[in-house]
Design an enzyme around this catalytic site. Structure first.
Site, PDB file in Angstrom:
ATOM      1  N   GLY A  12       0.816  -1.210   0.000  1.00 36.59           N
ATOM      2  CA  GLY A  12       0.000   0.000   0.000  1.00 36.59           C
ATOM      3  C   GLY A  12       0.847   1.256   0.000  1.00 36.59           C
ATOM      4  O   GLY A  12       0.731   2.109   0.882  1.00 36.59           O
ATOM      5  N   ARG A  15      -0.108   6.024  -1.193  1.00 36.53           N
ATOM      6  CA  ARG A  15      -0.748   7.165  -0.536  1.00 36.53           C
ATOM      7  C   ARG A  15      -0.363   7.242   0.943  1.00 36.53           C
ATOM      8  O   ARG A  15       0.107   6.269   1.522  1.00 36.53           O
ATOM      9  CB  ARG A  15      -2.267   7.055  -0.657  1.00 36.53           C
ATOM     10  CG  ARG A  15      -2.731   7.121  -2.118  1.00 36.53           C
ATOM     11  CD  ARG A  15      -4.221   7.303  -2.223  1.00 36.53           C
ATOM     12  NE  ARG A  15      -4.957   6.231  -1.573  1.00 36.53           N
ATOM     13  CZ  ARG A  15      -6.202   6.348  -1.120  1.00 36.53           C
ATOM     14  NH1 ARG A  15      -6.840   7.503  -1.221  1.00 36.53           N
ATOM     15  NH2 ARG A  15      -6.811   5.325  -0.574  1.00 36.53           N
ATOM     16  N   VAL A  64      -3.049  -7.412  -1.762  1.00 32.00           N
ATOM     17  CA  VAL A  64      -2.414  -8.197  -0.683  1.00 32.00           C
ATOM     18  C   VAL A  64      -3.370  -9.216  -0.056  1.00 32.00           C
ATOM     19  O   VAL A  64      -2.944 -10.077   0.701  1.00 32.00           O
ATOM     20  CB  VAL A  64      -1.808  -7.304   0.441  1.00 32.00           C
ATOM     21  CG1 VAL A  64      -0.609  -6.522  -0.074  1.00 32.00           C
ATOM     22  CG2 VAL A  64      -2.847  -6.391   1.069  1.00 32.00           C
ATOM     23  N   ASN A  90       1.912  -2.127   5.409  1.00 33.79           N
ATOM     24  CA  ASN A  90       1.226  -0.855   5.601  1.00 33.79           C
ATOM     25  C   ASN A  90      -0.189  -0.847   5.025  1.00 33.79           C
ATOM     26  O   ASN A  90      -1.045  -0.109   5.506  1.00 33.79           O
ATOM     27  CB  ASN A  90       2.070   0.246   4.945  1.00 33.79           C
ATOM     28  CG  ASN A  90       1.312   1.534   4.802  1.00 33.79           C
ATOM     29  OD1 ASN A  90       1.120   2.270   5.762  1.00 33.79           O
ATOM     30  ND2 ASN A  90       0.827   1.820   3.591  1.00 33.79           N
ATOM     31  N   SER A 142      -2.401   0.664  14.543  1.00 34.52           N
ATOM     32  CA  SER A 142      -3.089   1.930  14.782  1.00 34.52           C
ATOM     33  C   SER A 142      -3.398   2.077  16.262  1.00 34.52           C
ATOM     34  O   SER A 142      -3.575   1.075  16.971  1.00 34.52           O
ATOM     35  CB  SER A 142      -4.401   1.951  14.005  1.00 34.52           C
ATOM     36  OG  SER A 142      -5.222   3.009  14.469  1.00 34.52           O
ATOM     37  N   TYR A 155     -11.908  -2.188  12.012  1.00 32.20           N
ATOM     38  CA  TYR A 155     -10.544  -1.657  11.883  1.00 32.20           C
ATOM     39  C   TYR A 155      -9.723  -1.931  13.159  1.00 32.20           C
ATOM     40  O   TYR A 155      -8.586  -2.413  13.088  1.00 32.20           O
ATOM     41  CB  TYR A 155     -10.640  -0.154  11.612  1.00 32.20           C
ATOM     42  CG  TYR A 155      -9.333   0.528  11.294  1.00 32.20           C
ATOM     43  CD1 TYR A 155      -8.707   0.355  10.063  1.00 32.20           C
ATOM     44  CD2 TYR A 155      -8.733   1.380  12.222  1.00 32.20           C
ATOM     45  CE1 TYR A 155      -7.511   1.004   9.768  1.00 32.20           C
ATOM     46  CE2 TYR A 155      -7.535   2.033  11.924  1.00 32.20           C
ATOM     47  CZ  TYR A 155      -6.938   1.847  10.697  1.00 32.20           C
ATOM     48  OH  TYR A 155      -5.766   2.490  10.407  1.00 32.20           O
ATOM     49  N   LYS A 159      -6.342  -4.185  13.539  1.00 36.56           N
ATOM     50  CA  LYS A 159      -5.101  -3.576  14.008  1.00 36.56           C
ATOM     51  C   LYS A 159      -4.620  -4.214  15.319  1.00 36.56           C
ATOM     52  O   LYS A 159      -3.415  -4.341  15.547  1.00 36.56           O
ATOM     53  CB  LYS A 159      -5.275  -2.061  14.163  1.00 36.56           C
ATOM     54  CG  LYS A 159      -5.514  -1.354  12.810  1.00 36.56           C
ATOM     55  CD  LYS A 159      -4.335  -1.500  11.877  1.00 36.56           C
ATOM     56  CE  LYS A 159      -4.447  -0.661  10.623  1.00 36.56           C
ATOM     57  NZ  LYS A 159      -3.256  -0.763   9.757  1.00 36.56           N
ATOM     58  N   ILE A 188      -3.287  10.992  11.821  1.00 38.44           N
ATOM     59  CA  ILE A 188      -2.229  11.574  10.996  1.00 38.44           C
ATOM     60  C   ILE A 188      -2.900  12.249   9.801  1.00 38.44           C
ATOM     61  O   ILE A 188      -3.900  11.731   9.277  1.00 38.44           O
ATOM     62  CB  ILE A 188      -1.261  10.461  10.497  1.00 38.44           C
ATOM     63  CG1 ILE A 188      -0.728   9.617  11.669  1.00 38.44           C
ATOM     64  CG2 ILE A 188      -0.109  11.057   9.683  1.00 38.44           C
ATOM     65  CD1 ILE A 188       0.130  10.337  12.683  1.00 38.44           C
TER      66      ILE A 188
END
Lengths: 248, 82
Positions: A12, A15, A64, A90, A142, A155, A159, A188
């Site tokens: 990844g 970006r 992936v 990532n 994360s 998510y 993580k 971020i």
């Protein structure tokens, strides 16, 4: 330059944090392979930008989630760039929703990309690392996987899974000179954060002791540290980069 | 080629720290000889180095006895000879 003659793969890469990591690796002298799924134009421009540092770049359009395609990508990197020393897992997506609104697909897509993707890339490179008795893996997890965040059950689970993966693998491969660590960014300034609603953003900053969102460089600096000799006694750790969000 | 079995037996004995005589052709690495996955990888690597061959990692799961290991090694030695 601390990574001269090293070869890295970043999943990844086109970006946000992934892109920043690719450029940091190139600046530090590593040849850089990166995977991407859809961003064809961004991949082409990133490849050029990496090459500006005088290193080799390899852009791989690979999902992936696909074990066999990921295996092919790893073989391609080893053949084209002459080896593999560094993996940065990532690639990640979000499908934020309250659990009551979350579909089975929202759940599965996030787990498959974030967690299974990390397994796929690591699994397909680990034998080479074990044979050469060296290697360095950095997983991007994360703060959500550490403290949990509302509307991110999918998510946060993926993580938190990566954190367990990091610690287990670090124990397993440490006798072979391989280190495995994770970084856990908070909020971020990337597309992932710009997708958030403005009123939610304002509320969020109030909860961050350093009173700002992080910059990509705040993350890449720590990744660089984990890939350097300065961290040679660190493995199985999760470095939280969140401006203090997770303190309380 | 006849020496291959004895040579590989020697390599394995060194890696798993057993007497060569204990490593009979059909003794099971994992169940009977206490081989773990990392030792199996070391066996594969040692065989590759000894004979200057490359054995794909998929074959790793097939290396469960001395005779299996010899068979796989011979397969790739023959490919090399062609």
């Amino acid at each position: 330059m601390i990574l001269k003659n090293k070869v890295a793969i970043v999943s990844g890469g086109t970006r946000g944090i992934g892109r920043g990591i690719c450029l940091m690796l190139a600046q530090e002298g590593a040849d850089v392979a990166f995977t991407y799924l859809k961003s064809v134009d961004e991949a082409a421009s990133l490849k050029k930008e990496i090459e500006k540092s005088g290193v080799k770049a390899l852009a791989l359009q690979v999902d992936v989630r696909d074990f066999d395609k990921t295996k092919e990508a790893v073989e391609n990197v080893k053949t084209t760039l002459g080896g593999l020393d560094i993996i940065v897992n990532n690639a990640g997506i979000t499908r934020d929703k309250a659990l009551m609104m979350m579909s089975k697909e929202d759940w599965q897509d996030v787990i498959d990309t974030n967690l299974t993707g990390t397994f796929n890339l690591s699994r397909n490179a680990i034998v080479a690392f074990l044979k050469q008795k060296s290697g360095n893996i950095v997983n991007i997890t994360s703060v959500s996987g550490v403290i949990g965040l509302a509307r991110q059950t999918n998510y946060a689970s993926s993580k938190a899974g990566i954190i367990g993966f990091t610690k287990s693998l670090a124990r397993e491969v440490s006798p072979y000179g391989i280190r495995v660590n994770a970084v856990a960014p908070g909020f971020i300034e990337t597309d992932m954060v710009s997708d958030l609603k403005p009123e939610y953003k304002g509320q969020l900053i109030k909860n961050i002791p350093l009173e700002r969102f992080g910059k990509v460089e705040d993350v890449t600096g720590v990744v660089k540290f984990l890939l350097s000799e300065a961290s040679s006694f660190i493995t199985g750790q999760v470095m939280i980069i969140d401006g203090g969000l997770s303190i309380r | 080629m006849e020496n291959v079995e004895n040579e590989i037996r020697g390599l394995i004995a060194e890696i798993i720290e057993k007497e060569p005589s204990e490593i009979t052709p059909e003794a099971k690495f994992f169940e009977e000889l206490g081989v773990d996955s990392m030792m199996a990888l070391e066996i594969l690597t040692a065989v590759e180095k000894k004979y200057k061959i490359v054995i794909p990692e998929e074959k790793l799961t097939q290396l469960t006895t001395l005779s299996d290991t010899v068979r796989v090694a011979k397969e790739y030695l023959e490919k090399k000879a062609v």
